[in-house]
Structures are given as C-alpha cells and as structure tokens.
Design an enzyme around this catalytic site. Sequence first.
Site, PDB file in Angstrom:
ATOM      1  CD  GLU A  52      -0.567   0.408   4.359  1.00  0.00           C
ATOM      2  OE1 GLU A  52      -1.793   0.483   4.180  1.00  0.00           O
ATOM      3  OE2 GLU A  52       0.028  -0.682   4.470  1.00  0.00           O
ATOM      4  CD  GLU A 102      -2.382  -3.278   9.010  1.00  0.00           C
ATOM      5  OE1 GLU A 102      -1.853  -2.163   8.909  1.00  0.00           O
ATOM      6  OE2 GLU A 102      -2.975  -3.829   8.070  1.00  0.00           O
ATOM      7  CG  HIS A 104      -2.021  -1.039   1.079  1.00  0.00           C
ATOM      8  ND1 HIS A 104      -2.463  -1.801   2.129  1.00  0.00           N
ATOM      9  CD2 HIS A 104      -2.709  -1.447  -0.022  1.00  0.00           C
ATOM     10  CE1 HIS A 104      -3.404  -2.632   1.710  1.00  0.00           C
ATOM     11  NE2 HIS A 104      -3.580  -2.440   0.404  1.00  0.00           N
ATOM     12  CG  HIS A 146      -0.151  -4.102   5.140  1.00  0.00           C
ATOM     13  ND1 HIS A 146      -0.856  -3.607   4.069  1.00  0.00           N
ATOM     14  CD2 HIS A 146       0.250  -5.342   4.773  1.00  0.00           C
ATOM     15  CE1 HIS A 146      -0.900  -4.517   3.112  1.00  0.00           C
ATOM     16  NE2 HIS A 146      -0.234  -5.575   3.512  1.00  0.00           N
TER      17      HIS A 146
HETATM   18  N1  LIG Z   1      -2.874  -1.846   5.785  1.00  0.00           N
HETATM   19  S1  LIG Z   1      -4.450  -1.867   5.755  1.00  0.00           S
HETATM   20  O1  LIG Z   1      -4.899  -1.756   4.377  1.00  0.00           O
HETATM   21  O2  LIG Z   1      -4.938  -0.855   6.630  1.00  0.00           O
HETATM   22  N2  LIG Z   1      -4.957  -3.298   6.281  1.00  0.00           N
HETATM   23  C1  LIG Z   1      -4.748  -4.467   5.488  1.00  0.00           C
HETATM   24  C2  LIG Z   1      -5.098  -5.728   6.302  1.00  0.00           C
HETATM   25  C3  LIG Z   1      -4.668  -6.966   5.566  1.00  0.00           C
HETATM   26  C4  LIG Z   1      -5.435  -8.206   6.006  1.00  0.00           C
HETATM   27  O3  LIG Z   1      -6.446  -8.042   6.733  1.00  0.00           O
HETATM   28  O4  LIG Z   1      -5.019  -9.291   5.585  1.00  0.00           O
HETATM   29  C5  LIG Z   1      -5.637  -4.446   4.214  1.00  0.00           C
HETATM   30  O5  LIG Z   1      -6.814  -4.040   4.370  1.00  0.00           O
HETATM   31  O6  LIG Z   1      -5.150  -4.845   3.150  1.00  0.00           O
HETATM   32 ZN   LIG Z   2      -1.838  -1.836   4.020  1.00  0.00          ZN
END
Ligand SMILES: NS(=O)(=O)N[C@@H](CCC(=O)O)C(=O)O
Ligand SMILES: [Zn+2]
Length: 309
Positions: A72, A270, A69, A197
């Site tokens: 990030e 995270e 992302h 992330h």
């Molecule tokens: N980094 S983020 O986008 O806030 N959270 C990730 C969590 C990844 C996951 O739940 O596997 C996402 O939604 O892709």
């Molecule tokens: Zn992310």
Amino acid sequence: DFPPGDEAYHNYDEMVAELDKTVADHPDIASKVSAGKSFEGRDIPVLKISDNVATDEDEPEVLFDCNQHAREHLTTEMCLHIAQRFTDNYDDPAVKESVDNREIWIVPSVNPDGSTYDVASGEYQGWRKNRQDQGTDVNRNWGYLWGCCGGSSDDPADETYRGTEAWSSPEAAAMRDFIDSRVVGGTQQIKAAVDFHTYSELVLWPFGHTSDDVTEGMTQEEYDRFAKVGTEMAQTNGYTPQQSSDLYVTDGDSLDWMWGQHKILAFTFEMYPSSGGGLDGFYPPGDVIERETARNDAAVDILLREAGA
Ligand SMILES: NS(=O)(=O)N[C@@H](CCC(=O)O)C(=O)O
Ligand SMILES: [Zn+2]
Ligand SMILES: [Ca+2]
Ligand SMILES: [Ca+2]
C-alpha cells in the site's frame, strides 16, 4: 526499487532522506525520533511537527501512520504529503495555527521490510505482511482482543496471519511502545489518529472485532461521535464512511487497540482507487500521487480540529 514509471514513489531510503531533509529545512518545527526497529532491523522513523518542537508542550497530539501493509505504497506518499504540507506551508495562517497548537506525529512506513521486499526485484510482489518467517499481517497483530473473533487467521501462510501472539511482530510492538510512551502523567496525549491503507476509498471507525455499534468499550455517545466525525471527513474526500466491521470483521487491528486501550479517536482511511479489481488497485501510477494525497487535506484538518475538542 519501484518499476519504471513509478519513480515518484519513495522507497525506504528515499523516505528516510525526505524526513531528514524536512528536519534540516525546518529545525524549529520538525524533528525525527524512532519508534523502534523492524524484524530485519530497519529503523521505523517518526516525524514530529510542532512549534517549539524540542519541547513536549501541553498541546493535543495527533498521529498519522502509514504503510502497515507493504504493497500500500500510496499511503507512504500520503504521510509524506502531510509532513510537507505542515512544514513547507508554515507561513500559511491556517497551517501555522495547526502547527502552533498541536503536536503532529507522522509514521510514513510502519512496515519497512515488507514495502522494501515488495519492490526490491523491480517487479511488484503484491506483498502485504511483514518479513518475519512466512509473514505476519501487522494489522492483525495488535493486542486488543487479539485473535478473538474470526477476524484473522492462525495459518502462517495466510494474508491475514495474526502472528504467534499479540505483539509478536516487531513493527506492531514498536508502534505500541511509541503510543504507550505518549501517556504523560497518566493521560494519553494522542487524542486522534488516522491509519492510512489502500484501497477502496473508505473512512472506517472502530470496532472491527464486532458488528455491534455499542459494546464493551464503546458507548452509544462514543459511537455517534465516531460516525459524526467520520461522515464529516468522508464528505470532504468522497470516501464512504462506515464502521470497519461493516467491511469485514477484523481482530488485532490497530483501530481496536488505539480506541480500546487508549481511547484515541482513531480512523482507518482506505485510499484511492475505489475499486480496481485485484492487485492492480494497489499500484496506481505515480501521476495520481499529488491528487490523491491532497484529496485528504480537508479531512486531516478536521481530525486536527477534533483532537482539541
Ligand atoms: N488495507 S486492507 O488490508 O485492504 N483493509 C484493512 C481494513 C482495516 C480495518 O478494517 O480496520 C485490513 O484488512 O487490515
Ligand atoms: Zn491495508
Ligand atoms: Ca508545540
Ligand atoms: Ca505534548
């Protein structure tokens, strides 16, 4: 480039230069390969760290990937910190033990186009996706049960747009090709992985596509191992351990494919901050980089240990 005060963060060129310097300084234990190209044609570099680095040795392999992302950016610093720790500190016996008995793969930026766009104007854009058309969420574009379960969007304008089909993003496809290439003699050599992330300070394990612990592709024993290792890692960095779907259901994410397709013990971290509210949480000041990357050293060591279990 990064706004004033945040110069400590590496933009794409600085990240590549950092990898090249690491290889130049440590040619016996570090080498650079490419996973492929981004949508806009940027190389997606992969650093390999191991003794006899030019030889594919029969040692458990571990993958750390960052910056799926765009916004990030702290995760790119996390990957560079791992690279620096396991090369500059090679004279530390514990570090040497890991480097001599593992093959470590590090991808500091899976999404170089998005992260470049996010800072190009000198003001943060809050950008998440890649730069293909209206942007694809790379972490919804992997091919295990892609788009199955309401964990992504079919609207190209959405932040979690899953793409036109699995692997439609060059970035996810490059990561697939790299990981597929680590199947040697019918066996996936990568045994464990962390996909970094930000933010929320969590240790997440699969599956994301279902809230069920046990399901097709995940036995109770396998789940219990994820929970055990995830909890152990979280105890060292103070993050909260949980199944990724406890956060929210996701489909087409990297974890589901790494475990579902290759049985890689894969976690998502995270990172810092725990909560900041809105976009500010993605842009912590440069002076937290050292602390918040070193915060994961013990967890990284646990994952490296587990890869040999
Ligand atoms: N980094 S983020 O986008 O806030 N959270 C990730 C969590 C990844 C996951 O739940 O596997 C996402 O939604 O892709
Ligand atoms: Zn992310
Ligand atoms: Ca080796
Ligand atoms: Ca190997």
